[in-house]
Enzyme design. Sequence first.
Site, mmCIF file in Angstrom:
data_model
loop_
_atom_site.group_PDB
_atom_site.id
_atom_site.type_symbol
_atom_site.label_atom_id
_atom_site.label_comp_id
_atom_site.label_asym_id
_atom_site.label_seq_id
_atom_site.Cartn_x
_atom_site.Cartn_y
_atom_site.Cartn_z
ATOM 1 N N PHE A 1 -8.101 16.580 8.721
ATOM 2 C CA PHE A 1 -7.018 16.023 7.904
ATOM 3 C C PHE A 1 -6.571 16.975 6.813
ATOM 4 O O PHE A 1 -5.454 16.922 6.359
ATOM 5 C CB PHE A 1 -7.465 14.688 7.264
ATOM 6 C CG PHE A 1 -7.654 13.580 8.256
ATOM 7 C CD1 PHE A 1 -6.584 12.783 8.613
ATOM 8 C CD2 PHE A 1 -8.893 13.334 8.829
ATOM 9 C CE1 PHE A 1 -6.744 11.751 9.530
ATOM 10 C CE2 PHE A 1 -9.075 12.303 9.734
ATOM 11 C CZ PHE A 1 -7.990 11.524 10.094
ATOM 12 N N THR B 1 0.501 7.067 12.059
ATOM 13 C CA THR B 1 1.335 7.782 13.020
ATOM 14 C C THR B 1 0.492 8.285 14.191
ATOM 15 O O THR B 1 -0.738 8.278 14.154
ATOM 16 C CB THR B 1 2.009 8.981 12.347
ATOM 17 O OG1 THR B 1 0.986 9.892 11.903
ATOM 18 C CG2 THR B 1 2.856 8.556 11.153
ATOM 19 N N GLU C 1 1.161 1.744 10.251
ATOM 20 C CA GLU C 1 -0.283 1.577 10.477
ATOM 21 C C GLU C 1 -0.896 2.821 11.124
ATOM 22 O O GLU C 1 -1.835 2.746 11.899
ATOM 23 C CB GLU C 1 -0.595 0.349 11.361
ATOM 24 C CG GLU C 1 0.256 -0.874 11.148
ATOM 25 C CD GLU C 1 0.121 -1.500 9.777
ATOM 26 O OE1 GLU C 1 -0.565 -0.916 8.930
ATOM 27 O OE2 GLU C 1 0.718 -2.554 9.545
ATOM 28 N N SER D 1 0.974 8.451 5.004
ATOM 29 C CA SER D 1 -0.251 8.738 5.742
ATOM 30 C C SER D 1 -1.415 9.078 4.821
ATOM 31 O O SER D 1 -2.568 9.056 5.248
ATOM 32 C CB SER D 1 -0.009 9.899 6.720
ATOM 33 O OG SER D 1 0.934 9.542 7.710
ATOM 34 N N CYS E 1 -8.155 -3.824 6.313
ATOM 35 C CA CYS E 1 -7.010 -4.678 6.648
ATOM 36 C C CYS E 1 -6.097 -3.979 7.641
ATOM 37 O O CYS E 1 -5.596 -4.603 8.590
ATOM 38 C CB CYS E 1 -6.244 -5.042 5.378
ATOM 39 S SG CYS E 1 -7.226 -5.865 4.106
ATOM 40 N N LEU F 1 0.826 -1.208 0.000
ATOM 41 C CA LEU F 1 0.000 0.000 0.000
ATOM 42 C C LEU F 1 0.859 1.257 0.000
ATOM 43 O O LEU F 1 0.724 2.115 -0.862
ATOM 44 C CB LEU F 1 -0.938 0.000 1.214
ATOM 45 C CG LEU F 1 -1.838 1.237 1.376
ATOM 46 C CD1 LEU F 1 -2.809 1.351 0.208
ATOM 47 C CD2 LEU F 1 -2.582 1.189 2.713
ATOM 48 N N TRP G 1 8.493 0.338 2.106
ATOM 49 C CA TRP G 1 8.249 -0.137 3.471
ATOM 50 C C TRP G 1 7.241 -1.279 3.473
ATOM 51 O O TRP G 1 6.312 -1.287 4.275
ATOM 52 C CB TRP G 1 7.825 0.997 4.404
ATOM 53 C CG TRP G 1 8.894 2.030 4.565
ATOM 54 C CD1 TRP G 1 8.842 3.328 4.157
ATOM 55 C CD2 TRP G 1 10.196 1.835 5.136
ATOM 56 N NE1 TRP G 1 10.034 3.962 4.436
ATOM 57 C CE2 TRP G 1 10.881 3.069 5.037
ATOM 58 C CE3 TRP G 1 10.846 0.740 5.717
ATOM 59 C CZ2 TRP G 1 12.186 3.237 5.506
ATOM 60 C CZ3 TRP G 1 12.147 0.907 6.185
ATOM 61 C CH2 TRP G 1 12.797 2.145 6.076
#
Length: 386
Positions: free
Chosen positions: A385, A367, A365, A140, A240, A133, A164
Amino acid sequence: MPENSDLIDVDSLLTESELELRRTVRAFVDAEIKPHIAGWYENAEFPTRIIPRLAELGLLGMHLTGYGCPGRSAVEYGIAALELEAGDSGLRTFVSVQGSLAMTAIHRHGSEEQKQEWLPRMAAGTAIGCFGLTEPTAGSDPGSMTTFARRDGEDWVINGTKRWIGLASIADIAVIWAMTDDGIRGFLVPTGTPGFTATVIPQKLSMRASIQCEIELAEVRLPGSAMLPKAKGLRGPFECLNEARYGIIWGVMGAARDSYLAALDYSLERLQFGRPLAGYQLTQEKLVNMAIEINKGTLLALQLGRLKDAGSLQPHQISIGKLNNCREAITIARDARAMLGGNGITLDYSPLRHANNLESVRTYEGTDEVHTLVIGNHITGIPAFR
């Protein structure tokens, strides 16, 4: 929990089957992980030889049902995550990437054929999965991903870069999320497909006994059947991610507990000015603060696990657990390291290794900042956001 860390009898809230699972996983970690983890960490080695044992213990996709999966409860999965991370965050991450990310993506969003082909082998540890992903410029904000899948007749052709990505260099199947003309979709990409390249990211200061990679996808051609049919938009990968975040809530308390116990044992044995370090007020204050936060964090994890098993766990509650427990665990690991003095910077003791690992766990997953805004949005009703 060990007697010196369970100050409020959290164990009384667990069933006998949950306690038995904990005993089993803890014994495995004590016998097969802790004696070797310093060497694995120093040599940046992920011990692939433990994968069959993890499968044998029923830890791969353990919260999933059918297709050879163990079908254990959310609380049992959490307990296993805690005990694994008491060994090392990188080893708990393997179970998370395999089960909570790759296997969950297939189990929840895949076709029946995809499930039958991959899940039994993944539960048995004979096939490894990864979850693509994150990108170099889309961490983020995964909605800004540039990896693109275009239609070419009946096929899909994917181009892009992921970064990553845990386990990618040893994976047999990659769950790749890509933008299409119809929005974000998920694809199952066998890692032997021409154009798929996974390169291990070297020289890490954290998660050294784990594998993280950069994936290059150059004209990767897949049949139409490679798409996950039930996932459309960011909801697919986010579902997920929430499974993985849930496991983290429990797991980091294992790293915290192991750090605390290392500091406690050391302070009882280390003599300074003619008495054990544990006999000084400042030392006892540090130990008390650690133990209290471990008990609080474990209670939080257990409450969220019970909610998850009841089918009522909400995303903002997962964010509360991930934010709080990661924040407290890394503080505990750092404080424990300080209590060990100069000896604490060696791999003879676990706290600094845990603290370094938790820098990654706190970041992936979601921050601290992202989870703070999720909770803030829930409290105020105002999304901050953007």
